[in-house]
Design a protein around this motif. Structure first.
Motif, PDB file in Angstrom:
ATOM      1  N   ARG A   1     -22.594 -19.595   1.247  1.00  0.00           N
ATOM      2  CA  ARG A   1     -23.144 -20.029   2.535  1.00  0.00           C
ATOM      3  C   ARG A   1     -22.176 -19.691   3.644  1.00  0.00           C
ATOM      4  O   ARG A   1     -20.964 -19.908   3.513  1.00  0.00           O
ATOM      5  CB  ARG A   1     -23.349 -21.541   2.566  1.00  0.00           C
ATOM      6  N   GLN A   2     -22.729 -19.218   4.748  1.00  0.00           N
ATOM      7  CA  GLN A   2     -21.918 -18.954   5.933  1.00  0.00           C
ATOM      8  C   GLN A   2     -21.956 -20.209   6.808  1.00  0.00           C
ATOM      9  O   GLN A   2     -23.000 -20.859   6.908  1.00  0.00           O
ATOM     10  CB  GLN A   2     -22.519 -17.764   6.682  1.00  0.00           C
ATOM     11  N   ASN A   3     -20.809 -20.539   7.465  1.00  0.00           N
ATOM     12  CA  ASN A   3     -20.842 -21.706   8.348  1.00  0.00           C
ATOM     13  C   ASN A   3     -21.631 -21.354   9.607  1.00  0.00           C
ATOM     14  O   ASN A   3     -21.978 -20.194   9.848  1.00  0.00           O
ATOM     15  CB  ASN A   3     -19.441 -22.229   8.666  1.00  0.00           C
ATOM     16  N   ILE A   4     -21.913 -22.342  10.429  1.00  0.00           N
ATOM     17  CA  ILE A   4     -22.771 -22.162  11.601  1.00  0.00           C
ATOM     18  C   ILE A   4     -22.216 -21.119  12.568  1.00  0.00           C
ATOM     19  O   ILE A   4     -22.946 -20.294  13.091  1.00  0.00           O
ATOM     20  CB  ILE A   4     -22.981 -23.512  12.328  1.00  0.00           C
ATOM     21  N   SER A   5     -20.917 -21.139  12.799  1.00  0.00           N
ATOM     22  CA  SER A   5     -20.320 -20.205  13.758  1.00  0.00           C
ATOM     23  C   SER A   5     -20.104 -18.814  13.171  1.00  0.00           C
ATOM     24  O   SER A   5     -19.751 -17.884  13.889  1.00  0.00           O
ATOM     25  CB  SER A   5     -18.992 -20.757  14.271  1.00  0.00           C
ATOM     26  N   GLY A   6     -20.295 -18.658  11.873  1.00  0.00           N
ATOM     27  CA  GLY A   6     -20.143 -17.355  11.241  1.00  0.00           C
ATOM     28  C   GLY A   6     -18.700 -16.938  11.022  1.00  0.00           C
ATOM     29  O   GLY A   6     -18.423 -15.760  10.803  1.00  0.00           O
ATOM     30  N   THR A   7     -17.771 -17.888  11.062  1.00  0.00           N
ATOM     31  CA  THR A   7     -16.354 -17.553  10.925  1.00  0.00           C
ATOM     32  C   THR A   7     -15.828 -17.705   9.509  1.00  0.00           C
ATOM     33  O   THR A   7     -14.716 -17.284   9.227  1.00  0.00           O
ATOM     34  CB  THR A   7     -15.500 -18.418  11.864  1.00  0.00           C
ATOM     35  N   SER A   8     -16.607 -18.323   8.629  1.00  0.00           N
ATOM     36  CA  SER A   8     -16.149 -18.452   7.246  1.00  0.00           C
ATOM     37  C   SER A   8     -17.351 -18.499   6.295  1.00  0.00           C
ATOM     38  O   SER A   8     -18.474 -18.794   6.700  1.00  0.00           O
ATOM     39  CB  SER A   8     -15.277 -19.691   7.062  1.00  0.00           C
ATOM     40  N   ILE A   9     -17.061 -18.218   5.032  1.00  0.00           N
ATOM     41  CA  ILE A   9     -18.079 -18.270   3.985  1.00  0.00           C
ATOM     42  C   ILE A   9     -17.596 -19.242   2.916  1.00  0.00           C
ATOM     43  O   ILE A   9     -16.459 -19.169   2.464  1.00  0.00           O
ATOM     44  CB  ILE A   9     -18.322 -16.875   3.362  1.00  0.00           C
TER      45      ILE A   9
ATOM     46  N   SER B   1     -14.634 -22.239  -2.967  1.00  0.00           N
ATOM     47  CA  SER B   1     -13.641 -21.403  -2.288  1.00  0.00           C
ATOM     48  C   SER B   1     -14.183 -21.060  -0.904  1.00  0.00           C
ATOM     49  O   SER B   1     -15.391 -21.121  -0.664  1.00  0.00           O
ATOM     50  CB  SER B   1     -13.350 -20.130  -3.086  1.00  0.00           C
ATOM     51  N   TYR B   2     -13.276 -20.731   0.001  1.00  0.00           N
ATOM     52  CA  TYR B   2     -13.645 -20.368   1.367  1.00  0.00           C
ATOM     53  C   TYR B   2     -13.026 -19.030   1.718  1.00  0.00           C
ATOM     54  O   TYR B   2     -11.885 -18.752   1.352  1.00  0.00           O
ATOM     55  CB  TYR B   2     -13.151 -21.429   2.365  1.00  0.00           C
TER      56      TYR B   2
END
Length: 151
Positions: free
Chosen positions: A17-25, A40-41
């Protein structure tokens, strides 16, 4: 990815899953050896903005240092905390833009940005900050700075 339970390097990804801001998975994983599930991130590794001090030293940009200086300058002044937060965001943005190419910014430029923002907001806070930033040694320097404001 190394399993935190058994240390095996053999795992499978169950969900991403990608976070809302698109800065991490965020990835849910399962170890193929022991069936342990873990998360894991993934994030983009950015080069931090470095501040070049007047003596040539380099240190990471720290908005908290600027916040402490602003709070001292604005002590007992009628400035809402929301306004201070907005100024801090603007200072951080300007510093990032100025240092974008080399990932470095001289501390002098940061001080000038802060002075400009304080000048627009509160002249007393400006004088307080300037007295420390410009290292006033006597009353004449205060008077000169106040005369500049009045002009």
């Amino acid at each position: 990815m190394k399993c935190p339970l058994c240390g095996s390097l053999d795992d499978k990804v169950l969900e991403s899953r990608q976070n809302i801001s698109g800065t991490s998975i965020r990835r849910r994983r399962e170890c193929n050896s022991c069936a342990y599930r873990f998360t894991s991130y993934e994030r983009i590794e950015e080069t931090p903005l470095m501040v070049i001090k007047s003596d040539g030293r380099r240190q990471p940009f720290d908005i908290k240092k600027i916040e402490r200086g602003l709070n001292r300058a604005l002590e007992k002044r009628a400035v809402p905390s929301v306004t201070i937060e907005n100024i801090l965001n603007k200072i951080e943005d300007e510093a990032a833009i100025l240092g974008k190419a080399s990932h470095e910014i001289p501390s002098i430029q940061i001080g000038e940005i802060v002075l400009k923002k304080l000048y627009e907001l509160d002249r007393v806070a400006y004088i307080r900050f300037a007295s420390v930033y410009k290292k006033f040694n006597d009353v004449a320097e205060f008077v000169n700075e106040i005369e500049k404001i009045e002009d």
